[in-house]
Design a protein around this motif. Structure first.
Motif, PDB file in Angstrom:
ATOM      1  N   TYR A   1     -15.911 -50.455  -7.478  1.00 54.22           N
ATOM      2  CA  TYR A   1     -16.333 -50.121  -6.116  1.00 54.22           C
ATOM      3  C   TYR A   1     -17.545 -50.920  -5.641  1.00 54.22           C
ATOM      4  O   TYR A   1     -17.848 -50.926  -4.446  1.00 54.22           O
ATOM      5  N   LEU A   2     -18.235 -51.625  -6.543  1.00 55.07           N
ATOM      6  CA  LEU A   2     -19.309 -52.522  -6.115  1.00 55.07           C
ATOM      7  C   LEU A   2     -18.833 -53.971  -5.990  1.00 55.07           C
ATOM      8  O   LEU A   2     -19.600 -54.844  -5.589  1.00 55.07           O
ATOM      9  N   GLY A   3     -17.592 -54.213  -6.373  1.00 51.29           N
ATOM     10  CA  GLY A   3     -17.013 -55.543  -6.177  1.00 51.29           C
ATOM     11  C   GLY A   3     -17.539 -56.613  -7.103  1.00 51.29           C
ATOM     12  O   GLY A   3     -17.634 -57.779  -6.720  1.00 51.29           O
ATOM     13  N   ILE A   4     -17.869 -56.245  -8.338  1.00 51.94           N
ATOM     14  CA  ILE A   4     -18.300 -57.228  -9.332  1.00 51.94           C
ATOM     15  C   ILE A   4     -17.090 -57.560 -10.202  1.00 51.94           C
ATOM     16  O   ILE A   4     -16.584 -56.695 -10.917  1.00 51.94           O
ATOM     17  N   HIS A   5     -16.643 -58.797 -10.158  1.00 52.60           N
ATOM     18  CA  HIS A   5     -15.397 -59.182 -10.828  1.00 52.60           C
ATOM     19  C   HIS A   5     -15.635 -60.079 -12.040  1.00 52.60           C
ATOM     20  O   HIS A   5     -14.717 -60.780 -12.469  1.00 52.60           O
ATOM     21  N   TYR A   6     -16.829 -60.060 -12.566  1.00 57.04           N
ATOM     22  CA  TYR A   6     -17.146 -60.895 -13.724  1.00 57.04           C
ATOM     23  C   TYR A   6     -18.123 -60.136 -14.625  1.00 57.04           C
ATOM     24  O   TYR A   6     -18.649 -59.093 -14.257  1.00 57.04           O
ATOM     25  N   THR A   7     -18.345 -60.662 -15.808  1.00 55.70           N
ATOM     26  CA  THR A   7     -19.355 -60.112 -16.707  1.00 55.70           C
ATOM     27  C   THR A   7     -20.353 -61.223 -17.030  1.00 55.70           C
ATOM     28  O   THR A   7     -20.095 -62.398 -16.781  1.00 55.70           O
ATOM     29  N   ASN A   8     -21.501 -60.827 -17.591  1.00 58.80           N
ATOM     30  CA  ASN A   8     -22.508 -61.816 -17.967  1.00 58.80           C
ATOM     31  C   ASN A   8     -23.114 -61.441 -19.319  1.00 58.80           C
ATOM     32  O   ASN A   8     -22.720 -60.446 -19.944  1.00 58.80           O
ATOM     33  N   GLU A   9     -24.085 -62.207 -19.752  1.00 59.13           N
ATOM     34  CA  GLU A   9     -24.644 -62.017 -21.080  1.00 59.13           C
ATOM     35  C   GLU A   9     -25.369 -60.676 -21.200  1.00 59.13           C
ATOM     36  O   GLU A   9     -25.328 -60.034 -22.259  1.00 59.13           O
ATOM     37  N   VAL A  10     -26.038 -60.244 -20.143  1.00 57.57           N
ATOM     38  CA  VAL A  10     -26.717 -58.943 -20.185  1.00 57.57           C
ATOM     39  C   VAL A  10     -25.701 -57.832 -20.433  1.00 57.57           C
ATOM     40  O   VAL A  10     -25.906 -56.952 -21.274  1.00 57.57           O
ATOM     41  N   MET A  11     -24.607 -57.858 -19.711  1.00 56.73           N
ATOM     42  CA  MET A  11     -23.568 -56.837 -19.875  1.00 56.73           C
ATOM     43  C   MET A  11     -22.961 -56.882 -21.270  1.00 56.73           C
ATOM     44  O   MET A  11     -22.715 -55.834 -21.884  1.00 56.73           O
ATOM     45  N   ARG A  12     -22.728 -58.088 -21.766  1.00 58.03           N
ATOM     46  CA  ARG A  12     -22.154 -58.209 -23.107  1.00 58.03           C
ATOM     47  C   ARG A  12     -23.104 -57.663 -24.165  1.00 58.03           C
ATOM     48  O   ARG A  12     -22.683 -56.961 -25.099  1.00 58.03           O
ATOM     49  N   GLN A  13     -24.401 -57.962 -24.022  1.00 57.10           N
ATOM     50  CA  GLN A  13     -25.368 -57.430 -24.986  1.00 57.10           C
ATOM     51  C   GLN A  13     -25.449 -55.910 -24.897  1.00 57.10           C
ATOM     52  O   GLN A  13     -25.564 -55.229 -25.914  1.00 57.10           O
ATOM     53  N   PHE A  14     -25.393 -55.375 -23.682  1.00 61.50           N
ATOM     54  CA  PHE A  14     -25.398 -53.925 -23.530  1.00 61.50           C
ATOM     55  C   PHE A  14     -24.181 -53.299 -24.216  1.00 61.50           C
ATOM     56  O   PHE A  14     -24.282 -52.238 -24.840  1.00 61.50           O
ATOM     57  N   SER A  15     -23.031 -53.952 -24.077  1.00 61.02           N
ATOM     58  CA  SER A  15     -21.823 -53.405 -24.697  1.00 61.02           C
ATOM     59  C   SER A  15     -21.956 -53.375 -26.216  1.00 61.02           C
ATOM     60  O   SER A  15     -21.472 -52.438 -26.874  1.00 61.02           O
ATOM     61  N   GLU A  16     -22.623 -54.378 -26.796  1.00 60.30           N
ATOM     62  CA  GLU A  16     -22.851 -54.391 -28.245  1.00 60.30           C
ATOM     63  C   GLU A  16     -23.783 -53.246 -28.647  1.00 60.30           C
ATOM     64  O   GLU A  16     -23.574 -52.583 -29.677  1.00 60.30           O
ATOM     65  N   ILE A  17     -24.819 -53.017 -27.850  1.00 54.63           N
ATOM     66  CA  ILE A  17     -25.748 -51.912 -28.122  1.00 54.63           C
ATOM     67  C   ILE A  17     -25.018 -50.579 -28.069  1.00 54.63           C
ATOM     68  O   ILE A  17     -25.214 -49.701 -28.923  1.00 54.63           O
TER      69      ILE A  17
ATOM     70  N   ALA B   1     -16.570 -46.885 -26.093  1.00 57.28           N
ATOM     71  CA  ALA B   1     -17.560 -47.966 -26.185  1.00 57.28           C
ATOM     72  C   ALA B   1     -16.903 -49.267 -26.643  1.00 57.28           C
ATOM     73  O   ALA B   1     -17.211 -50.355 -26.134  1.00 57.28           O
ATOM     74  N   GLN B   2     -15.979 -49.176 -27.584  1.00 57.35           N
ATOM     75  CA  GLN B   2     -15.294 -50.372 -28.074  1.00 57.35           C
ATOM     76  C   GLN B   2     -14.424 -50.997 -26.983  1.00 57.35           C
ATOM     77  O   GLN B   2     -14.370 -52.231 -26.846  1.00 57.35           O
ATOM     78  N   LEU B   3     -13.762 -50.146 -26.200  1.00 58.56           N
ATOM     79  CA  LEU B   3     -12.949 -50.669 -25.106  1.00 58.56           C
ATOM     80  C   LEU B   3     -13.828 -51.282 -24.022  1.00 58.56           C
ATOM     81  O   LEU B   3     -13.482 -52.312 -23.433  1.00 58.56           O
ATOM     82  N   PHE B   4     -14.980 -50.665 -23.783  1.00 56.39           N
ATOM     83  CA  PHE B   4     -15.915 -51.229 -22.809  1.00 56.39           C
ATOM     84  C   PHE B   4     -16.404 -52.595 -23.282  1.00 56.39           C
ATOM     85  O   PHE B   4     -16.515 -53.532 -22.479  1.00 56.39           O
ATOM     86  N   ARG B   5     -16.681 -52.726 -24.564  1.00 59.38           N
ATOM     87  CA  ARG B   5     -17.093 -54.033 -25.101  1.00 59.38           C
ATOM     88  C   ARG B   5     -15.993 -55.067 -24.871  1.00 59.38           C
ATOM     89  O   ARG B   5     -16.280 -56.205 -24.464  1.00 59.38           O
ATOM     90  N   THR B   6     -14.742 -54.680 -25.108  1.00 59.93           N
ATOM     91  CA  THR B   6     -13.632 -55.594 -24.839  1.00 59.93           C
ATOM     92  C   THR B   6     -13.617 -56.010 -23.372  1.00 59.93           C
ATOM     93  O   THR B   6     -13.421 -57.187 -23.039  1.00 59.93           O
ATOM     94  N   ALA B   7     -13.861 -55.036 -22.491  1.00 61.55           N
ATOM     95  CA  ALA B   7     -13.894 -55.337 -21.052  1.00 61.55           C
ATOM     96  C   ALA B   7     -14.999 -56.324 -20.709  1.00 61.55           C
ATOM     97  O   ALA B   7     -14.847 -57.144 -19.797  1.00 61.55           O
ATOM     98  N   MET B   8     -16.115 -56.242 -21.431  1.00 65.58           N
ATOM     99  CA  MET B   8     -17.251 -57.115 -21.137  1.00 65.58           C
ATOM    100  C   MET B   8     -17.088 -58.514 -21.714  1.00 65.58           C
ATOM    101  O   MET B   8     -17.850 -59.422 -21.379  1.00 65.58           O
ATOM    102  N   MET B   9     -16.093 -58.732 -22.573  1.00 64.90           N
ATOM    103  CA  MET B   9     -15.902 -60.041 -23.187  1.00 64.90           C
ATOM    104  C   MET B   9     -15.343 -61.057 -22.206  1.00 64.90           C
ATOM    105  O   MET B   9     -15.353 -62.256 -22.465  1.00 64.90           O
ATOM    106  N   GLY B  10     -14.808 -60.591 -21.068  1.00 64.72           N
ATOM    107  CA  GLY B  10     -14.465 -61.507 -19.989  1.00 64.72           C
ATOM    108  C   GLY B  10     -13.088 -62.124 -20.032  1.00 64.72           C
ATOM    109  O   GLY B  10     -12.790 -63.009 -19.221  1.00 64.72           O
ATOM    110  N   GLU B  11     -12.207 -61.690 -20.949  1.00 64.47           N
ATOM    111  CA  GLU B  11     -10.859 -62.257 -20.972  1.00 64.47           C
ATOM    112  C   GLU B  11     -10.066 -61.829 -19.738  1.00 64.47           C
ATOM    113  O   GLU B  11      -9.184 -62.546 -19.266  1.00 64.47           O
ATOM    114  N   LYS B  12     -10.359 -60.626 -19.235  1.00 63.72           N
ATOM    115  CA  LYS B  12      -9.761 -60.117 -18.008  1.00 63.72           C
ATOM    116  C   LYS B  12     -10.889 -59.582 -17.136  1.00 63.72           C
ATOM    117  O   LYS B  12     -11.996 -59.345 -17.607  1.00 63.72           O
ATOM    118  N   GLU B  13     -10.602 -59.355 -15.864  1.00 66.56           N
ATOM    119  CA  GLU B  13     -11.605 -58.741 -14.998  1.00 66.56           C
ATOM    120  C   GLU B  13     -11.925 -57.342 -15.509  1.00 66.56           C
ATOM    121  O   GLU B  13     -11.024 -56.630 -15.983  1.00 66.56           O
TER     122      GLU B  13
END
Length: 206
Positions: free
Chosen positions: A100-116, A26-38
């Motif tokens: 596989y869905l080709g989403i190369h960015y994150t957004n606020e919804v994803m970031r909030q989910f990662s915090e949850i 979960a912590q690594l997923f949160r890092t992924a959602m912070m948007g520093e890298k794809e």
């Protein structure tokens, strides 16, 4: 350091390892959602944690099969092991969708989910630690928080999907976002499933 009164208690330490592994996911997923890298950059690392979770779950199964009398219900421990693994599976399934869905960015919804997810997994880990030490009554302070966080996840998914339909873009892109939001919500559900089993254990053993 956790101590054990019986060798038969040692499978609980593996369960705690599984909860800690899921928290790391979960912590690594949160890092992924912070948007520093794809987000796709983190696929392999999260997949490795998911494989570790599978190994720990199988280890719990083997240990339970090798003991005569389990300090807690075998069914409870097996269910907890599977459900904790489900959380890690959900995190891995979500990060895979970015690829596989080709989403190369994150957004606020994803970031909030990662915090949850991080908060939920922290409470799951702390609750399993209390279970390992047979401190049943204290477990409820964490299960209540997991349930509240799952409600936040439900709300966030509804708001996220509503925003997709209010600000329509390419239909395929909108479908991909909806898929990610729904998988994230299912993963918070898995956290609540762990909390529900822990609640039933508290009722029987406290």
């Amino acid at each position: 350091m956790i101590t054990f009164r019986k060798n038969d208690d040692r499978y609980l330490l593996v369960l705690l390892d599984a909860a800690e592994n899921t928290l790391k996911g979960a912590q690594l997923f949160r890092t992924a959602m912070m948007g520093e890298k794809e987000p796709q950059t983190y696929n392999d690392a999260i997949k490795e944690l998911e494989n570790t979770g599978d190994t720990l779950t199988h280890d719990i199964f083997r240990q339970l099969n090798s003991i005569h009398i389990a300090p807690l219900s075998r069914e409870d421990i097996l269910e907890l092991a599977v459900l904790i693994d489900d959380i890690m599976d959900g995190i891995e399934a979500t990060i895979a969708r970015f690829d596989y869905l080709g989403i190369h960015y994150t957004n606020e919804v994803m970031r909030q989910f990662s915090e949850i997810l991080v908060a939920s997994c922290e409470h799951v880990y702390e609750a399993i630690k209390l279970l390992t030490n047979k401190k049943f009554l204290q477990i409820r302070q964490h299960t209540v928080q997991v349930n509240a966080l799952e409600n936040d996840g439900d709300r966030l998914m509804r708001e996220g999907i509503a925003d997709i339909f209010k600000n329509r873009k390419d239909p395929y892109h909108d479908f991909a976002l909806k898929e990610i939001y729904e998988r994230l919500e299912q993963t918070t559900d898995a956290c609540e499933d762990v909390a529900d089993v822990l609640e039933s254990i508290v009722l029987r053993y406290a």
